[in-house]
Design a protein around this motif. Structure first.
Motif, PDB file in Angstrom:
ATOM      1  N   ASP A 153       2.005   5.824  -6.813  1.00 57.17           N
ATOM      2  CA  ASP A 153       2.089   4.389  -6.548  1.00 57.17           C
ATOM      3  C   ASP A 153       1.103   3.623  -7.428  1.00 57.17           C
ATOM      4  N   PHE A 154       1.542   2.469  -7.887  1.00 50.46           N
ATOM      5  CA  PHE A 154       0.722   1.564  -8.695  1.00 50.46           C
ATOM      6  C   PHE A 154       0.448   0.327  -7.851  1.00 50.46           C
ATOM      7  N   VAL A 155      -0.821   0.126  -7.495  1.00 49.14           N
ATOM      8  CA  VAL A 155      -1.218  -0.938  -6.565  1.00 49.14           C
ATOM      9  C   VAL A 155      -1.937  -2.046  -7.325  1.00 49.14           C
ATOM     10  N   LEU A 156      -1.609  -3.292  -7.006  1.00 48.42           N
ATOM     11  CA  LEU A 156      -2.353  -4.443  -7.530  1.00 48.42           C
ATOM     12  C   LEU A 156      -3.232  -4.998  -6.421  1.00 48.42           C
ATOM     13  N   ARG A 157      -4.536  -5.083  -6.710  1.00 47.44           N
ATOM     14  CA  ARG A 157      -5.472  -5.682  -5.763  1.00 47.44           C
ATOM     15  C   ARG A 157      -6.215  -6.811  -6.475  1.00 47.44           C
TER      16      ARG A 157
ATOM     17  N   GLU B  16       3.863  -6.389   0.162  1.00 41.27           N
ATOM     18  CA  GLU B  16       2.946  -5.684   1.054  1.00 41.27           C
ATOM     19  C   GLU B  16       3.376  -4.243   1.338  1.00 41.27           C
ATOM     20  N   GLY B  17       2.402  -3.345   1.283  1.00 45.35           N
ATOM     21  CA  GLY B  17       2.567  -1.984   1.774  1.00 45.35           C
ATOM     22  C   GLY B  17       1.884  -1.910   3.131  1.00 45.35           C
ATOM     23  N   ASN B  18       1.444  -0.720   3.517  1.00 41.22           N
ATOM     24  CA  ASN B  18       0.827  -0.597   4.847  1.00 41.22           C
ATOM     25  C   ASN B  18      -0.699  -0.535   4.794  1.00 41.22           C
TER      26      ASN B  18
ATOM     27  N   LEU C  24      -9.759   2.793   1.708  1.00 40.73           N
ATOM     28  CA  LEU C  24      -8.750   2.395   2.692  1.00 40.73           C
ATOM     29  C   LEU C  24      -7.348   2.355   2.094  1.00 40.73           C
ATOM     30  N   MET C  25      -7.271   2.096   0.814  1.00 40.42           N
ATOM     31  CA  MET C  25      -5.958   2.050   0.146  1.00 40.42           C
ATOM     32  C   MET C  25      -5.539   3.427  -0.386  1.00 40.42           C
ATOM     33  N   LYS C  26      -6.359   4.446  -0.079  1.00 38.32           N
ATOM     34  CA  LYS C  26      -6.032   5.843  -0.411  1.00 38.32           C
ATOM     35  C   LYS C  26      -5.863   6.063  -1.913  1.00 38.32           C
ATOM     36  N   ILE C  27      -6.729   5.399  -2.693  1.00 32.83           N
ATOM     37  CA  ILE C  27      -6.671   5.540  -4.149  1.00 32.83           C
ATOM     38  C   ILE C  27      -7.189   6.920  -4.545  1.00 32.83           C
ATOM     39  N   THR C  28      -6.409   7.646  -5.317  1.00 34.23           N
ATOM     40  CA  THR C  28      -6.785   9.011  -5.718  1.00 34.23           C
ATOM     41  C   THR C  28      -7.436   9.064  -7.094  1.00 34.23           C
ATOM     42  N   HIS C  29      -7.090   8.100  -7.961  1.00 39.63           N
ATOM     43  CA  HIS C  29      -7.619   8.073  -9.327  1.00 39.63           C
ATOM     44  C   HIS C  29      -8.032   6.644  -9.676  1.00 39.63           C
TER      45      HIS C  29
END
Length: 506
Positions: free
Chosen positions: A37-41, A76-78, A212-217
């Motif tokens: 997953d690619f997340v934008l914060r 939005e995700g969870n 909290l966003m479960k970022i692995t890398h």
């Protein structure tokens, strides 16, 4: 192994530099390569630097570049919300957690007191660092009694919360690009985690959100490398699993030393932003790749090669986004800075323009012609595009390369006229007029055959005919095959142009 999750976390403080776009691209490629997953914060905790429109600009950029995020604002995700300003109530509990575990402390030093300490150190030729060697001598909860601390808190005295950096430890860290990094914790300062205004600093908010966003890398720019020790120590302090870190090389100036800046682009005439940006405060406009006529594929291809290549022996330079995803790996990202080459960017753009369908290009060119109040049929414009696009880099180049297909020259380039137009030229051109008038099949092939046969029969040098004829048709010595031009504009227009040249150049 847990699912790969990466994030791009820009601050909405202005337009997104192409260095930021490169970071987003590498995150996107890594995520998609690993089915992640690619997340934008949006990291907008510093409201004093917030610029209206910057967040929309970031999202529009990612969409234009064809690297959309999977989760983020309005998607939005969870694990949202995805703006730090909407998460600020979360951070106090984590700061309290660090205080309770002894990994952080209250610091009541005023700005004036800290300034005095710095000046005192400077006078002695030293650098003031707030850490293990002096923190027990300063105004904080490590040096003060519990009673004094509680009294200050009860009196609402301003304070910050600082991280307590460990003393006499050898911190071993692993970077996916740079390998093992060893740090002596004695050189680290006790960074502020919570400010006196009740807002977290980047360091605390960043770590809490990544967890909290479960970022692995965590794949980010080299400028964040000095923050890596603190971030690793924060993970340890919380007892959380540390993500893998990868720090991308800097994008360097085309010439000289240092990081690529907007000033370099202004000076050398190329954009450093993906899209045009209008500053809401000054109304200054900074150019963007999109508005300059680049296609996103060219920009993405260019950015991919700024610090990455597929590996030894690979000479491939043109990649589709899918091909980049398959080929990309952090192992082949370089440690050293990547020099930006604006001409190489144009090379990519030229390639992708040639790949576009002539019909699609013709439709875009029709819009330019309409702005010039020129009417032309789509098939005619498509034929012109087919003829001239090899010499073009942008659609905006088409007019310069083909204006003579639509309008007759109103003047003649002086140098070319002096060289091509001689005393006997008007007579020659009158004969060419007669020849054109008598040619029924006005195709490119027939015109070429008839004119060249006439030149041969008259035993005249080809240059004495072809050069002034091109000058009459185009106005200067440029353009594709001359007989294609004559055939395209038609008999009547060709004869009118010869008449005009004879009248003007006598």
């Amino acid at each position: 192994m847990s699912k790969v999750r990466v994030r791009f976390a820009p601050s909405p403080t202005g337009p997104l530099h192409i260095g930021g776009v490169r970071t987003a691209l590498f995150n996107y490629l890594f995520a998609k390569k690993n089915d992640g997953d690619f997340v934008l914060r949006i990291e907008d905790t510093d409201q004093t630097r917030y610029v209206e429109g910057a967040e929309d600009y970031i999202i529009e950029t990612l969409n234009w570049c064809n690297i959309p995020f999977d989760e983020g604002p309005e998607k939005e995700g969870n694990v949202g919300p995805y703006r730090q300003s909407e998460r600020k109530d979360l951070y106090t509990a984590y700061a309290d957690n660090l205080l309770a575990s002894g990994n952080a402390y209250y610091a009541f030093d005023t700005p004036d007191e800290l300034t005095a300490h710095r000046k005192d150190h400077e006078a002695k030729g030293k650098t003031f660092i707030y850490n293990w060697h002096n923190r027990l001598k300063l105004s904080n909860s490590l040096a003060l009694s519990e009673e004094e601390v509680q009294k200050k808190l009860a009196n609402n005295e301003p304070y910050v919360i600082r991280f307590k950096s460990p003393q006499d430890e050898a911190l071993k860290m692993q970077d996916e690009i740079r390998g093992e990094i060893d740090i002596d914790t004695n050189i680290l300062d006790d960074k502020v985690l919570f400010k006196s205004d009740g807002m977290p600093t980047y360091h605390l908010a960043n770590i809490v959100d990544d967890h909290l966003m479960k970022i692995t890398h965590v794949i980010r720019g080299e400028e964040w490398l000095p923050s890596m020790p603190l971030h690793v120590l924060l993970y340890k302090a919380f007892g959380w699993e540390t993500p893998k870190f990868a720090h991308l090389p800097l994008i360097l100036k085309p010439t000289g030393k240092g990081k690529l800046s907007k000033r370099d682009g202004d000076k050398m005439g190329f954009p450093v932003f993906p899209l045009e940006w209008k500053d809401p405060k000054t109304s200054d406009i900074a150019s963007g790749y999109r508005e300059e006529g680049y296609v996103p594929e060219a920009v993405m291809n260019m950015l991919a090669f700024l610090g990455w290549n597929e590996g030894e022996g690979s000479e491939k330079e043109i990649y589709s986004l899918d091909e980049l995803i398959k080929a990309f790996s952090l192992e082949h990202v370089s440690k050293g800075g990547a020099k930006f080459d604006p001409e190489k960017t144009k090379w990519f753009q030229h390639h992708y323009l040639q790949e576009e369908e002539n019909l699609d290009l013709a439709k875009r060119y029709l819009q330019i012609l309409a702005e010039k109040n020129i009417e032309a049929s789509l098939p005619y414009v498509e034929e012109v595009v087919k003829t001239i696009k090899e010499r073009a880099t942008f659609v905006n180049d088409f007019w310069e390369l083909s204006s003579f297909y639509f309008v007759a020259p109103e003047s003649f380039e002086k140098k070319a006229a002096k060289k091509a137009w001689k005393e006997q030229t008007p007579e020659i051109m009158e004969n060419i007029k007669i020849l054109l008038q008598g040619t029924e099949d006005f195709s490119q092939e027939t015109l070429q055959e008839n004119v060249k046969k006439w030149i041969t029969d008259q035993e005249i040098g080809f240059g004495k005919v072809m050069q002034p004829l091109r000058l009459a048709m185009v106005g200067e010595m440029k353009g594709p095959d001359l007989f294609h031009i004559i055939s395209s504009i038609g008999k009547e227009n060709a004869i009118q142009r010869i008449d005009f040249a004879i009248a003007e150049l006598r």
